[in-house]
Design an enzyme around this catalytic site. Structure first.
Site, short mmCIF file in Angstrom:
data_model
loop_
_atom_site.label_atom_id
_atom_site.label_comp_id
_atom_site.label_asym_id
_atom_site.label_seq_id
_atom_site.Cartn_x
_atom_site.Cartn_y
_atom_site.Cartn_z
N LYS A 25 0.84 -1.21 0.00
CA LYS A 25 0.00 0.00 0.00
C LYS A 25 0.87 1.25 0.00
O LYS A 25 0.67 2.18 -0.80
CB LYS A 25 -0.92 -0.02 1.22
CG LYS A 25 -2.01 1.04 1.22
CD LYS A 25 -2.91 0.90 2.46
CE LYS A 25 -3.62 -0.42 2.47
NZ LYS A 25 -4.47 -0.61 3.67
N ARG A 96 -3.19 3.52 8.42
CA ARG A 96 -3.52 2.26 7.76
C ARG A 96 -2.32 1.31 7.75
O ARG A 96 -1.18 1.75 7.67
CB ARG A 96 -3.95 2.49 6.31
CG ARG A 96 -5.19 3.35 6.14
CD ARG A 96 -5.38 3.76 4.68
NE ARG A 96 -6.55 4.57 4.47
CZ ARG A 96 -7.73 4.11 4.05
NH1 ARG A 96 -7.88 2.82 3.82
NH2 ARG A 96 -8.76 4.93 3.89
N GLY A 105 -8.17 -6.77 4.66
CA GLY A 105 -8.93 -6.80 5.91
C GLY A 105 -8.27 -7.51 7.06
O GLY A 105 -8.85 -7.61 8.14
N MET A 107 -5.42 -6.72 8.68
CA MET A 107 -4.80 -5.84 9.67
C MET A 107 -5.64 -4.58 9.80
O MET A 107 -6.71 -4.47 9.21
CB MET A 107 -3.35 -5.56 9.28
CG MET A 107 -2.49 -6.82 9.36
SD MET A 107 -0.81 -6.57 8.77
CE MET A 107 -1.07 -6.26 7.04
N ARG A 342 -3.79 -1.61 -5.63
CA ARG A 342 -3.00 -2.84 -5.48
C ARG A 342 -3.43 -3.77 -6.61
O ARG A 342 -4.50 -3.58 -7.22
CB ARG A 342 -3.26 -3.49 -4.12
CG ARG A 342 -4.71 -3.86 -3.89
CD ARG A 342 -4.95 -4.27 -2.45
NE ARG A 342 -6.37 -4.48 -2.18
CZ ARG A 342 -6.90 -4.50 -0.97
NH1 ARG A 342 -6.14 -4.30 0.09
NH2 ARG A 342 -8.19 -4.72 -0.80
N HIS A 459 -15.97 -7.38 2.42
CA HIS A 459 -14.92 -8.27 2.93
C HIS A 459 -15.19 -9.71 2.51
O HIS A 459 -14.29 -10.43 2.02
CB HIS A 459 -14.84 -8.15 4.45
CG HIS A 459 -13.95 -9.17 5.10
ND1 HIS A 459 -14.44 -10.33 5.66
CD2 HIS A 459 -12.61 -9.22 5.24
CE1 HIS A 459 -13.44 -11.04 6.14
NE2 HIS A 459 -12.32 -10.39 5.90
N SER A 811 10.33 -44.82 -13.73
CA SER A 811 9.16 -44.06 -13.28
C SER A 811 9.22 -43.97 -11.76
O SER A 811 9.10 -44.99 -11.07
CB SER A 811 7.87 -44.75 -13.72
OG SER A 811 6.74 -44.05 -13.25
N CYS A 879 5.33 -40.53 -11.11
CA CYS A 879 3.89 -40.82 -11.13
C CYS A 879 3.28 -40.82 -9.74
O CYS A 879 2.13 -41.21 -9.57
CB CYS A 879 3.63 -42.16 -11.82
SG CYS A 879 4.29 -43.57 -10.92
N TYR A 899 8.89 -36.28 -17.93
CA TYR A 899 7.44 -36.09 -17.78
C TYR A 899 7.04 -36.17 -16.31
O TYR A 899 7.79 -36.66 -15.47
CB TYR A 899 6.67 -37.14 -18.60
CG TYR A 899 6.74 -38.54 -18.02
CD1 TYR A 899 5.81 -38.98 -17.08
CD2 TYR A 899 7.73 -39.44 -18.41
CE1 TYR A 899 5.87 -40.26 -16.55
CE2 TYR A 899 7.80 -40.71 -17.89
CZ TYR A 899 6.86 -41.13 -16.95
OH TYR A 899 6.92 -42.38 -16.42
#
Length: 922
Positions: A25, A96, A105, A107, A342, A459, A811, A879, A899
């Site tokens: 902020k 703030r 919301g 803090m 933000r 909120h 595998s 896997c 993979y």
């Protein structure tokens, strides 16, 4: 501590890129000021000051901080022409919070700081509006009392409700200046009664207390729970900054307003300004949901010039930040101010759509489009929706605040939601009048959220959207009575424990549970995942055991099957009796008879999988679990046999009775009844069942193992009962040959589980080769297939060179490999000590959820390197369940795997995670 460290920065001098120091902020306020947006003057106290403050035992502010704050306040007085604490022309500020990562919301914020009995009169004289002055004062007393002095909201709410009732006022705006003056007086008494001290009147004392309160909120339960839920580590955000900003007022009359807006729709991604506002109100009224606000489109009617300026502000924000922005604004007597911006928290549908459209608009490139979306979040797009074929009447209509559908039992407070949802595992819907930040633990436990007040930027809506949970907000037809734990809707009602269903996409609420259907891919998601596949090196396969699983996995974008578990096929209701016959068989011949009956069933299974996945590879794991798992539990069998023996005795007794009816001069009807009972239970049938159950019990006892997961399973089973593996190999190869004959391109892969030595592989490969020769002769041509091994035993990792001489692919079965490496039984660990290990920091993650790269990962790297030293083209994949976890996929990319294979619904997540791994590894 280094006293030369700078902790306080004016908006004109703070580095807008340094969010770790200034918080998101604060950094954005600095940046917006420096690019020329109309931001009220202010300054930021850094997160470093917060950490220094929290580190001291007595929570003392760092030396010199308040001197710097006084200097900054004097600068604000010069910029605004007002005086802090001046009774003639008072300067008021907001205080703030703001950490490096957005935590909506979580803090605390305090507005109108600087008001006391003297400055209040200055505000009234300066504005000529007593109602405005007393409204600002009562808001300040309540916010400061709650945040800084620890006075509970309920005490203020009770007094305020009494005043509104006496004044016959439905909303705050209906109260007069006299009503609000009385409210302020009552609020001052609430503070005095709760704290034993009068409300602080010195503005600088108020400011110091407020700064400390915001710092303290970093360690508050809401903020701690939020960071824990969203895995926000100190490296990502540590401490909160404090933003001290000149107050501008949206409650100065009908030419003033306050609102929250997104530069694009956070629910759908539509490229259109989205938000809400309230005329003659302060910002807390919008986000707290105290009044239901108006949609932003209405501003064009009420304040056309302000609507035009808001559109211009939207364009400037997106052009500068190259991201969707969530911003707060205030209009004070016809002047527009931007109070905060933000990156907008959106659901994944919106994130995906905006990624595609912003790339097309030239705001971002494809790489940025991919990287701005967290892979895990794609699961939100796979959430179910209500079945459109089910006819149901909604009992209430609210605002569609967060899409998706959920059913669960209604609960009316966050603690109860946590108790029933987290601790008891029930599906719950959190029902509130309006939610507050302290309800956050209830959100985590709930399937969905329903509020009777508030809008799409309340909120409840913002947090639910971020979590991907359905939310219906502002359902004003519902009257929520938290004390009685019930909600009334017109002539009907529902109580705690009743099942309700929410449709967050339409805003509708239903009584009872409504079935859901699988969601469809959006065109935007297909486009995004196409981009992902183009940059990813890792291929994404699926774990699938049935044709339906395979079809679903293919629809998710899987390019093959990395694990087909044959034991799942054995558990079919029609097959299980044959499997049991095969297990309890006392001779090889009897066992072969059962296997001969299983062969065509298995062949059909494999052919269907090959057809669905053609031309992609299908990797079939030969039987892995101990065979006793297909048999009933020993104690169940003992109980059943006991009951069957009683039944057999009774059946014999009924047979004797039927034969003895001639001794009685019984009626024909009675004779018929007894004879019918005799025929219903044939003693011979009961004895036959007893014999089979006894054979099963003998086999269960013979197969008993102290530790079956380390016992007679996998390849060990295939070597001691080779006929089982031989049947499966024959079924695989014959199915492949049939497909090839029909012109269907197939790529079967056979893998052997639980291998620890190359000799085991050679043994299995001997009969694989023999069966292949028979199949090739029968079908007139050889079958193209690959033979490989699971790597799930520690010794297999250490003997990878010798295994690579026999196997064409590896595998990794990381579920078993993790158990073996840690010497943890997964079920016991997760149910007993693992949660404590995670909470106390002994282990950062559950190693069965997140691949342990330091231990298991090191073994995997050794196996890959050593295996490829013998066979450079060795194909390697994973896997286990880790195959769908983004951080684990990043490791697999780095370790050189080819993979990953995961459950079908995780395939889209894995595709995007594979792209992230490739992009971040560049």
């Amino acid at each position: 501590m280094d006293t030369t460290t700078k902790h306080v920065f004016a908006f004109e001098e703070g580095n807008g890129k340094n969010k770790h120091l200034l918080g998101g902020k604060g950094a954005n306020l600095c940046e917006m000021t420096q690019i020329g947006l109309n931001v009220p003057p202010g300054f930021v106290i850094s997160t470093a000051a917060c950490l220094d403050y929290l580190a001291t035992p007595d929570h003392a502010l760092p030396a010199g901080i308040m001197d710097d704050v006084h200097a900054q306040m004097r600068a604000l007085e010069q910029k605004t022409g007002k005086g802090f604490g001046d009774s003639e022309n008072p300067l008021l500020v907001s205080v703030r919070s703001g950490s490096a990562m957005s935590m909506p919301g979580m803090m605390d914020t305090i507005l109108n700081l600087g008001l006391n009995e003297q400055t209040l009169q200055g505000v009234i004289r300066a504005t000529g509006d007593a109602r405005f002055g007393y409204d600002a004062y009562r808001r300040f007393i309540q916010l400061f009392g709650k945040v800084a002095l620890g006075v509970h909201d309920e005490a203020f709410d009770k007094e305020f409700a009494a005043i509104k009732e006496a004044a016959h006022a439905k909303q705050d705006v209906d109260l007069s200046a006299t009503d609000l003056k009385e409210t302020a007086e009552r609020f001052l008494k609430v503070v005095q009664d709760a704290t034993g001290r009068p409300f602080p009147s010195d503005p600088y004392e108020q400011l110091e207390i407020a700064i400390k309160a915001v710092f303290n909120s970093w360690g508050g339960k809401r903020a701690v729970d939020y960071r824990k839920q969203f895995h926000i580590t100190p490296e990502m955000a540590n401490g909160t900054a404090v933003n001290v900003v000149t107050m501008v007022f949206g409650n100065r009359g009908d030419d003033s307003a306050t609102g929250v807006a997104f530069t694009r729709n956070p629910a759908s991604g539509e490229n259109k300004l989205y938000g809400e506002y309230l005329v003659n109100a302060q910002g807390e009224d919008v986000v707290a949901g105290i009044r239901t606000p108006k949609p932003i489109d209405r501003l064009k009617v009420e304040m056309p010039e302000m609507a035009k300026q808001l559109d211009e502000l939207r364009d400037k924000l997106e052009s500068h930040y190259h991201e969707v922005q969530d911003f707060e604004f205030t209009i004070e007597q016809g002047q527009l101010y931007c109070l905060q911006t933000r990156n907008g928290k959106m659901n994944t549908v919106a994130m995906v759509r905006t990624s595609i459209e912003m790339e097309q608009e030239g705001l971002i490139n494809k790489q940025q489009a991919l990287l701005r979306i967290a892979p895990d979040s794609l699961e939100q797009m796979l959430f179910p929706r209500l079945d459109p074929t089910v006819k149901a009447d909604a009992v209430a209509q609210g605002l569609p605040a967060s899409p998706g559908a959920a059913s669960g039992i209604a609960v009316f407070d966050a603690d109860r939601a946590e108790q029933l949802g987290h601790e008891q595992g029930l599906k719950v819907i959190l029902v509130r009048e309006e939610t507050k930040p302290e309800d956050i633990h209830g959100f985590f436990a709930a399937e969905g959220i329903l509020t009777s007040r508030g809008g799409k930027t309340s909120h409840a809506a913002v947090v639910a959207r971020g979590m991907g949970k359905p939310c219906v907000a502002g359902a004003e037809g519902i009257s929520v009575d938290v004390d009685r734990r019930e909600a009334r809707v017109g002539l009907t009602s529902f109580k705690e424990g009743d099942v309700i269903t929410l449709d967050g996409t339409t805003g509708k609420v239903y009584l009872g549970a409504i079935p859901t259907v699988e969601p469809d891919f959006t065109p935007e998601l297909n486009t995004l995942l196409g981009w992902a596949d183009a940059v990813a090196r890792l291929k994404v396969l699926a774990n699938a055991d049935t044709p339906d699983d395979a079809r679903r996995a293919r629809s998710y974008g899987a390019v093959g099957i990395g694990l087909a578990r044959t034991e799942r096929m054995f558990n079919d209701v029609e097959r299980l009796p044959i499997v049991i016959e095969m297990i309890v068989a006392e001779t090889p011949e009897k066992r072969q008879e059962a296997l001969d009956r299983l062969l065509p069933l298995q062949r059909k299974d494999f052919r269907e999988l090959f057809e669905v996945m053609s031309p992609n590879p299908v990797t079939i794991r030969l039987l892995d679990p101990p065979i006793h798992e297909f048999l009933p539990d020993e104690h169940v069998l003992e109980r059943e046999l006991s009951e069957l023996r009683v039944l057999a005795q009774n059946a014999r007794g009924v047979t004797v009775l039927a034969g003895a009816m001639g001794l009685l001069h019984a009626s024909d009807a009675l004779r018929h009844e007894v004879d019918t009972a005799r025929r219903h239970i044939d003693p011979a049938v009961v004895e036959e069942v007893i014999a089979k159950k006894e054979a099963m019990l003998r086999k269960v006892r013979a197969l008993y193992e102290t530790n079956p997961m380390l016992g007679h399973r996998g390849v060990r089973l295939g070597i001691t009962f080779p006929e089982i593996y031989q049947m499966q190999v024959r079924a695989i190869l014959e199915a492949a040959a049939e497909c090839a004959k029909a012109g269907i391109q197939v790529k079967p892969q056979i893998k052997v589980p639980q291998v620890c030595t190359a000799a085991e592989l050679r043994k299995v490969k001997t009969f694989v080769d023999a069966i292949h020769a028979e199949v090739a002769e029968r079908y007139g041509k050889p079958v193209s297939f690959k033979f490989g091994t699971m790597i799930e035993v520690v010794r297999a990792c250490l003997r990878a060179e010798s295994l690579a001489e026999e196997a064409e692919f590896f595998s990794f079965g990381t579920n078993d490999l993790t158990q073996a490496t840690f010497s943890f039984s997964r079920e016991d660990a997760e149910n007993k000590f693992l949660p404590l290990y995670n909470q106390s920091g002994i282990l950062q993650d559950n190693p069965f959820d997140v691949l342990d790269v330091k231990g298991v990962g090191k073994l995997m790297k050794l196996a890959v390197d050593w295996g490829r030293s013998v066979k450079p083209d060795l194909h390697v994949g994973i896997c286990g369940e880790h195959g769908g976890h983004p951080a684990s996929i990043a490791f697999c990319h780095e370790a050189g795997l080819d993979y990953v294979s995961c459950s079908g619904p995780r395939v889209p997540v894995a595709r995007l995670a594979a792209a992230h791994a490739a992009l971040q590894g560049q």
